[in-house]
Design a protein around this motif. Structure first.
Motif, short mmCIF file in Angstrom:
data_model
loop_
_atom_site.label_atom_id
_atom_site.label_comp_id
_atom_site.label_asym_id
_atom_site.label_seq_id
_atom_site.Cartn_x
_atom_site.Cartn_y
_atom_site.Cartn_z
N ALA A 173 -7.66 -1.04 3.64
CA ALA A 173 -6.34 -1.10 4.22
C ALA A 173 -6.01 -2.42 4.94
CB ALA A 173 -6.42 0.11 5.24
N HIS B 45 -3.33 3.44 -0.83
CA HIS B 45 -1.93 3.77 -0.91
C HIS B 45 -1.17 3.98 0.31
CE1 HIS B 45 1.54 6.56 -2.52
NE2 HIS B 45 1.24 7.15 -1.59
N ASN B 46 -1.58 4.47 1.50
CA ASN B 46 -1.01 4.55 2.71
C ASN B 46 -0.77 3.12 3.41
OD1 ASN B 46 -1.21 7.25 2.46
ND2 ASN B 46 -2.89 7.63 3.81
N GLU C 137 -6.86 6.66 -1.07
CA GLU C 137 -5.80 7.24 -0.03
C GLU C 137 -5.38 6.03 0.95
OE1 GLU C 137 -4.90 10.50 3.10
OE2 GLU C 137 -6.93 10.67 2.09
#
Length: 304
Positions: A19, A53-54, A50
């Motif tokens: 992230a 993507h976030n 995830e």
């Protein structure tokens, strides 16, 4: 309209890091339509997909674990940009990374084979990580000074998408040393040189412990053995050369027990680096050459 740049990030079990990499890419001060960020999750067992993507990336998932080379190739195939800009999930690009790469890409001629940014350590607080900073462990300029085989690490590298597709991308058979192998095929096909872009800065999380560093360097040695077997017609290897390589470790090892502060750290780190690579190379080159598999664990220094 397609973007000029496509950032491709291979990721595997990188839930706690990816992230940061994606957010650093998405926040680059460029028009959003001029670049895209593609993360290829190589069948992670955690929440890597995830998290990416976030954070804002386009995420592609592999159904099976295929390795970093295959993950990068998947990203290249899906990308829409003229230039593919590679970085890794354990990296954090600086604010001016993509603008610097775009300026260099706009100025590039056909003689420009690739663009290589500058890579430095991120929060290098342990001795192992500090050592990598001291030697410029991922600094492209250091790699590109090599007289025989200059190349630049893929954690901060831009290549034309059309060129990558023309040579078949990264070789999925290489789990390490895949970038110099790709560079050799690109050079054979197109010629030219890699242009350094020092303002395209990426920060990399170096291995924090000597145990992790040992395993990393040993894997580099295995990758180099794979490369030397593949290109034995260009760079033949022999038992005599192997013995000479081991002999060169002796004075390096003797110096490893001298010096204080950063000087002593560098001497010990250099010895461990060369020793780990030599162990990895020798086992892979000779055991696999005779049909064996390198499954025997080697001692890993717990501290240095």
């Amino acid at each position: 309209m397609n973007p000029r740049l496509s950032v491709v990030i291979p990721a595997f079990n990188a839930e706690n890091q990816v992230a940061d990499a994606v957010r650093a890419v998405i926040s680059q001060p460029l028009p959003r339509e001029s670049f895209e960020c593609v993360v290829v999750d190589d069948c992670s067992k955690d929440g890597t997909a995830e998290a990416a993507h976030n954070a804002g990336a386009v995420v592609i998932r592999h159904a099976t674990n295929r390795g970093p080379s295959a993950a990068r190739n998947t990203g290249v195939e899906a990308a829409r940009g003229e230039w593919i800009v590679f970085t890794d999930s354990d990296c954090v690009p600086s604010r001016r990374w993509l603008p610097s790469m775009l300026t260099a890409a706009d100025a590039a001629t056909r003689s420009t084979l690739a663009l290589a940014g500058k890579t430095v350590g991120l929060n290098s607080q342990t001795p192992a990580a500090r050592f990598m900073d001291l030697i410029g462990g991922l600094d492209a300029e250091n790699y590109l000074r090599h007289e025989v085989m200059p190349w630049a690490p893929s954690c901060n590298l831009a290549v034309r998408r059309a060129d990558l597709l023309a040579v078949g991308g990264f070789d999925p058979g290489f789990l390490n040393y895949e970038t110099p192998e790709l560079h050799l095929r690109l050079l054979d096909r197109f010629g030219g040189k890699v242009v350094c872009v020092p303002t395209a800065l990426v920060m990399h999380r170096h291995r924090a412990t000597w145990r992790e560093f040992w395993r990393q360097q040993k894997s580099y040695g295995r990758g180099y053995a794979h490369f030397m077997r593949r290109y034995s017609d260009r760079w033949p290897w022999s038992l005599r050369r192997e013995l000479m390589a081991w002999a060169r470790l002796v004075p390096i090892g003797l110096r490893a027990f001298t010096g204080r502060g950063d000087e002593g750290l560098m001497r010990r780190g250099i010895f461990l680096k060369h020793l780990a690579q030599r162990v990895g190379f020798s086992r892979a080159f000779y055991l696999k050459q005779f049909g064996h598999t390198d499954t025997t664990p080697s001692p890993v220094p717990a501290s240095l």
